[in-house]
Design a protein around this motif. Structure first.
Motif, PDB file in Angstrom:
ATOM      1  N   GLY A   1      47.215  47.362  38.314  1.00  0.00           N
ATOM      2  CA  GLY A   1      45.910  47.493  37.687  1.00  0.00           C
ATOM      3  C   GLY A   1      45.067  46.257  37.875  1.00  0.00           C
ATOM      4  N   THR A   2      45.265  45.599  39.028  1.00  0.00           N
ATOM      5  CA  THR A   2      44.508  44.375  39.295  1.00  0.00           C
ATOM      6  C   THR A   2      43.755  44.546  40.614  1.00  0.00           C
ATOM      7  N   THR A   3      43.425  43.461  41.274  1.00  0.00           N
ATOM      8  CA  THR A   3      42.697  43.518  42.536  1.00  0.00           C
ATOM      9  C   THR A   3      43.451  42.718  43.594  1.00  0.00           C
ATOM     10  N   LYS A   4      43.124  42.975  44.856  1.00  0.00           N
ATOM     11  CA  LYS A   4      43.737  42.184  45.919  1.00  0.00           C
ATOM     12  C   LYS A   4      43.345  40.714  45.783  1.00  0.00           C
ATOM     13  N   GLY A   5      42.124  40.492  45.331  1.00  0.00           N
ATOM     14  CA  GLY A   5      41.685  39.112  45.130  1.00  0.00           C
ATOM     15  C   GLY A   5      42.558  38.382  44.134  1.00  0.00           C
ATOM     16  N   ALA A   6      42.908  39.078  43.044  1.00  0.00           N
ATOM     17  CA  ALA A   6      43.780  38.465  42.037  1.00  0.00           C
ATOM     18  C   ALA A   6      45.167  38.212  42.604  1.00  0.00           C
ATOM     19  N   LEU A   7      45.680  39.192  43.375  1.00  0.00           N
ATOM     20  CA  LEU A   7      47.009  39.013  43.966  1.00  0.00           C
ATOM     21  C   LEU A   7      47.024  37.815  44.913  1.00  0.00           C
ATOM     22  N   PHE A   8      46.026  37.734  45.783  1.00  0.00           N
ATOM     23  CA  PHE A   8      46.002  36.644  46.754  1.00  0.00           C
ATOM     24  C   PHE A   8      45.578  35.312  46.132  1.00  0.00           C
ATOM     25  N   HIS A   9      45.054  35.353  44.921  1.00  0.00           N
ATOM     26  CA  HIS A   9      44.821  34.114  44.179  1.00  0.00           C
ATOM     27  C   HIS A   9      46.161  33.478  43.796  1.00  0.00           C
ATOM     28  N   HIS A  10      47.119  34.321  43.430  1.00  0.00           N
ATOM     29  CA  HIS A  10      48.427  33.825  42.989  1.00  0.00           C
ATOM     30  C   HIS A  10      49.418  33.649  44.133  1.00  0.00           C
ATOM     31  N   PHE A  11      49.278  34.462  45.192  1.00  0.00           N
ATOM     32  CA  PHE A  11      50.223  34.428  46.307  1.00  0.00           C
ATOM     33  C   PHE A  11      49.440  34.425  47.618  1.00  0.00           C
TER      34      PHE A  11
END
Length: 203
Positions: free
Chosen positions: A42-52
């Motif tokens: 329930g997030t975004t790719k931007g959020a995922l790639f912010h962390h990883f």
């Protein structure tokens, strides 16, 4: 004290890791989908790639922060202070089999072994991280059998290091073959064979 704003990114990262673990366990790392992870989280790719930094970095984090703690809780901790490793290892194996059958997880296999078989030949970063967990597992069993010998619960003639190496390899093999066969009966039969070996180590 952490504020809600501070905790939010940490919670997002935790949810991404948990979902990624489930995705990779079900579909393999190569078959795992970033899009499915994002959707399930329930997030975004931007959020995922912010962390990883990417899928590879996410996979490494899954090994270190999810797979390793699961393996530790399941296999290391029950033997951490054991002076009767044969009995405690058999109980741990029985508990593992029972939980996997009850929760219909037999077909998914061991997450550590799955990644070892899939990724170790392909990615040195995965291989090193996975081997670190296996090495810790062997060291845990080696120490337990050394204590068992001292306590008179295991034969003095055995090599704790050799036994530990064999048991870890045997567990990986029997779980993997039972997964491939989709057979509770095979898991039971192979487990009984390992039980017989462990019993042969008694004084």
């Amino acid at each position: 004290m952490k504020t809600a704003a501070t905790r939010a990114p940490e919670e997002t990262r935790r949810r991404i890791l948990k979902t990624a673990f489930e995705e990779f366990h079900r579909h393999g790392f190569q078959g795992g989908s970033i899009n499915r992870i994002v959707k399930q989280t329930g997030t975004t790719k931007g959020a995922l790639f912010h962390h990883f930094a990417g899928k590879q970095a996410l996979g490494y984090a899954v090994v270190e922060e999810i797979v390793r703690p699961i393996t530790k809780e399941r296999w290391f901790d029950p033997l951490a202070n054991s002076i009767d490793p044969i009995t405690d290892l058999k109980l741990t194996m029985q508990r593992y089999a029972k939980e996997n059958v009850e929760h219909h997880r037999l077909e998914q296999g061991c997450p550590l072994n799955n990644l070892a078989q899939e990724m170790s030949p392909l990615d040195e970063g995965f291989r090193k991280r996975i081997e670190k967990v296996y090495s810790e597992w062997r060291e845990c069993l080696e120490a337990a059998f050394a204590r068992g010998i001292k306590a008179g619960k295991a034969r003095k003639s055995i090599s704790p290091r050799t036994v530990a190496a064999f048991v870890v390899a045997a567990l990986a093999g029997l779980i993997g073959t039972a997964k491939n066969a989709q057979s509770e009966e095979l898991l039971k039969e192979a487990g009984e064979g390992l039980f017989d070996y462990l019993d042969s180590l008694r004084p």
